[in-house]
Motif scaffolding. Structure first.
Motif, mmCIF file in Angstrom:
data_model
loop_
_atom_site.group_PDB
_atom_site.id
_atom_site.type_symbol
_atom_site.label_atom_id
_atom_site.label_comp_id
_atom_site.label_asym_id
_atom_site.label_seq_id
_atom_site.Cartn_x
_atom_site.Cartn_y
_atom_site.Cartn_z
ATOM 1 N N ARG A 256 57.908 36.696 78.364
ATOM 2 C CA ARG A 256 58.612 37.759 79.092
ATOM 3 C C ARG A 256 59.869 37.192 79.736
ATOM 4 O O ARG A 256 59.819 36.209 80.487
ATOM 5 C CB ARG A 256 57.702 38.351 80.164
ATOM 6 C CG ARG A 256 56.459 39.041 79.592
ATOM 7 C CD ARG A 256 56.819 40.380 78.982
ATOM 8 N NE ARG A 256 55.638 41.141 78.596
ATOM 9 C CZ ARG A 256 55.626 42.452 78.449
ATOM 10 N NH1 ARG A 256 56.731 43.153 78.647
ATOM 11 N NH2 ARG A 256 54.529 43.087 78.087
ATOM 12 N N LEU A 257 61.000 37.823 79.470
ATOM 13 C CA LEU A 257 62.289 37.360 79.975
ATOM 14 C C LEU A 257 62.775 38.276 81.090
ATOM 15 O O LEU A 257 62.626 39.498 81.014
ATOM 16 C CB LEU A 257 63.315 37.336 78.839
ATOM 17 C CG LEU A 257 62.921 36.500 77.613
ATOM 18 C CD1 LEU A 257 63.929 36.693 76.497
ATOM 19 C CD2 LEU A 257 62.801 35.028 77.983
ATOM 20 N N GLU A 258 63.366 37.682 82.107
ATOM 21 C CA GLU A 258 63.863 38.469 83.234
ATOM 22 C C GLU A 258 65.215 39.111 82.906
ATOM 23 O O GLU A 258 65.981 38.599 82.097
ATOM 24 C CB GLU A 258 64.005 37.582 84.479
ATOM 25 C CG GLU A 258 62.675 37.108 85.039
ATOM 26 C CD GLU A 258 62.828 36.458 86.400
ATOM 27 O OE1 GLU A 258 63.991 36.219 86.832
ATOM 28 O OE2 GLU A 258 61.800 36.185 87.047
ATOM 29 N N GLY A 259 65.461 40.243 83.544
ATOM 30 C CA GLY A 259 66.751 40.917 83.409
ATOM 31 C C GLY A 259 67.548 40.831 84.694
ATOM 32 O O GLY A 259 67.065 40.321 85.709
ATOM 33 N N LYS A 260 68.755 41.344 84.663
ATOM 34 C CA LYS A 260 69.639 41.309 85.833
ATOM 35 C C LYS A 260 70.102 42.714 86.180
ATOM 36 O O LYS A 260 70.266 43.572 85.313
ATOM 37 C CB LYS A 260 70.866 40.431 85.545
ATOM 38 C CG LYS A 260 70.537 38.968 85.297
ATOM 39 C CD LYS A 260 71.812 38.180 85.008
ATOM 40 C CE LYS A 260 71.502 36.713 84.761
ATOM 41 N NZ LYS A 260 72.745 35.937 84.446
ATOM 42 N N LEU A 261 70.294 42.954 87.476
ATOM 43 C CA LEU A 261 70.836 44.219 87.935
ATOM 44 C C LEU A 261 72.316 44.293 87.593
ATOM 45 O O LEU A 261 73.081 43.386 87.894
ATOM 46 C CB LEU A 261 70.639 44.343 89.461
ATOM 47 C CG LEU A 261 71.213 45.600 90.130
ATOM 48 C CD1 LEU A 261 70.490 46.848 89.641
ATOM 49 C CD2 LEU A 261 71.120 45.471 91.633
ATOM 50 N N ILE A 262 72.719 45.382 86.933
ATOM 51 C CA ILE A 262 74.121 45.604 86.572
ATOM 52 C C ILE A 262 74.621 46.791 87.378
ATOM 53 O O ILE A 262 74.322 47.950 87.068
ATOM 54 C CB ILE A 262 74.272 45.882 85.064
ATOM 55 C CG1 ILE A 262 73.562 44.800 84.230
ATOM 56 C CG2 ILE A 262 75.753 45.961 84.697
ATOM 57 C CD1 ILE A 262 74.144 43.411 84.370
ATOM 58 N N MET A 263 75.372 46.522 88.428
ATOM 59 C CA MET A 263 75.828 47.577 89.340
ATOM 60 C C MET A 263 77.175 48.126 88.851
ATOM 61 O O MET A 263 78.161 47.400 88.747
ATOM 62 C CB MET A 263 75.963 47.041 90.763
ATOM 63 C CG MET A 263 74.626 46.670 91.389
ATOM 64 S SD MET A 263 74.833 45.881 93.007
ATOM 65 C CE MET A 263 75.762 47.141 93.877
ATOM 66 N N ARG A 264 77.154 49.431 88.539
ATOM 67 C CA ARG A 264 78.382 50.119 88.158
ATOM 68 C C ARG A 264 78.524 51.371 89.016
ATOM 69 O O ARG A 264 77.884 51.481 90.053
ATOM 70 C CB ARG A 264 78.354 50.441 86.658
ATOM 71 C CG ARG A 264 78.256 49.173 85.765
ATOM 72 C CD ARG A 264 78.569 49.483 84.308
ATOM 73 N NE ARG A 264 78.450 48.278 83.482
ATOM 74 C CZ ARG A 264 77.427 48.035 82.665
ATOM 75 N NH1 ARG A 264 76.439 48.922 82.554
ATOM 76 N NH2 ARG A 264 77.394 46.934 81.951
ATOM 77 N N ILE A 265 79.336 52.309 88.614
ATOM 78 C CA ILE A 265 79.719 53.409 89.515
ATOM 79 C C ILE A 265 78.689 54.522 89.556
ATOM 80 O O ILE A 265 78.629 55.275 90.528
ATOM 81 C CB ILE A 265 81.102 53.941 89.098
ATOM 82 C CG1 ILE A 265 82.153 52.829 89.155
ATOM 83 C CG2 ILE A 265 81.540 55.104 89.982
ATOM 84 C CD1 ILE A 265 83.494 53.223 88.586
ATOM 85 N N SER A 266 77.847 54.677 88.519
ATOM 86 C CA SER A 266 76.987 55.852 88.435
ATOM 87 C C SER A 266 75.900 55.894 89.508
ATOM 88 O O SER A 266 75.344 56.933 89.798
ATOM 89 C CB SER A 266 76.330 55.931 87.059
ATOM 90 O OG SER A 266 75.319 54.951 86.916
ATOM 91 N N ALA A 267 75.572 54.732 90.085
ATOM 92 C CA ALA A 267 74.530 54.701 91.130
ATOM 93 C C ALA A 267 74.765 53.511 92.050
ATOM 94 O O ALA A 267 74.273 52.443 91.803
ATOM 95 C CB ALA A 267 73.140 54.618 90.515
#
Length: 267
Positions: A256-267
């Motif tokens: 299992r591989l970890e992901g990253k939070l991708i902060m953009r404008i929609s939220a």
């Protein structure tokens, strides 16, 4: 046609060529019969090994299990219990990451699920419930209406229904994948709702996967990433190791591989 799979295939092809292998790419096009035919073809070609992204719910698990007992096999994207090594994203880590962010930055999210096509659908819904309860919040799950893999259309149609009926239990929507979120963005636009986290925004929409097109939606989509390169690399590392050691059967396990939070404008 899904860029998620296209990216994984691209990485696999490149690394196979570098390692001296020829990559044969077959697609089931969402059909169990074509998936079974592909396995038969690979077996007849006496391939050195296989990386399979199974359909999931529609797959003939016994057939894939038999294939994996004869040919070194790694599963990616969707796991099947007891079949080979699975390499994929840790849905519980990624969903927890984005639920925590959305809850801190505004209204706690409701969750628009995806059709139950594979294990990801169940895992992401369970992960959402677990994360909300950890934060002391009430989970609010919105079932998707419809079946199959046409996620953008399903998200769009569900979004239109929810907005028109004013049944949204929260002004923040977390979708089970980016493709559903893209449909939701289109529905919000059609209904005149401004999506985003800035002044004047009526609703926030987020997804999961970091779909290659999610940065170009309007507005760009907040999401959590799946690491396409890492999924391909780990799958091939395990497969090449099994081929090198002439190990036809790879013991069942999960990476299992970890992901990253991708902060953009929609939220």
């Amino acid at each position: 046609m899904d860029p998620f799979f296209a990216e994984i295939v691209r990485h696999i092809e490149t690394r196979c060529i570098e390692a001296g292998y020829w990559a044969i790419v077959l697609s089931s096009h969402g059909q169990a019969e074509l998936e079974a035919n592909a396995l038969d073809m690979l077996r007849s070609l006496k391939v050195a090994g296989a990386i399979i992204a199974p359909l999931g719910q529609a797959s003939d698990e016994e057939l894939i299990h038999q294939f994996a007992s004869e040919v070194p096999t790694v599963l990616c994207d969707s796991r099947l219990d007891g079949v080979g090594v699975f390499v994929g994203t840790d849905n519980f880590q990624t969903i927890d990451l984005i639920v925590d962010y959305l809850s801190r930055a505004g209204d706690p999210p409701c969750f628009v699920e995806m059709p139950p096509v594979n294990a990801n659908a169940y895992e992401r819904k369970d992960a959402y419930v677990r994360s909300m309860e950890r934060l002391g919040l009430d989970p609010k799950i919105i079932p998707i209406v419809g079946e199959g893999w046409d996620f953008e259309r399903l998200g769009y149609e569900q979004g239109l229904r929810l907005i028109a009926s004013r049944e949204l239990p929260s002004n923040t929507i977390l979708c089970a994948n980016d493709r559903i979120a893209i449909g939701m963005l289109a529905a919000a636009y059609e209904k005149g709702l401004r999506v985003g986290r800035g002044p004047g925004s009526a609703i926030r929409i987020a997804g999961h996967d970091d779909h290659p097109l999610s940065r170009f939606t309007c507005p760009p989509l907040t999401t959590v990433s799946q690491d396409y390169t890492a999924i391909a690399d780990r799958s091939l590392h395990i497969l090449f190791d099994a081929i090198e050691h002439n190990d036809a059967h790879i013991p069942s396990s999960q990476v299992r591989l970890e992901g990253k939070l991708i902060m953009r404008i929609s939220a």
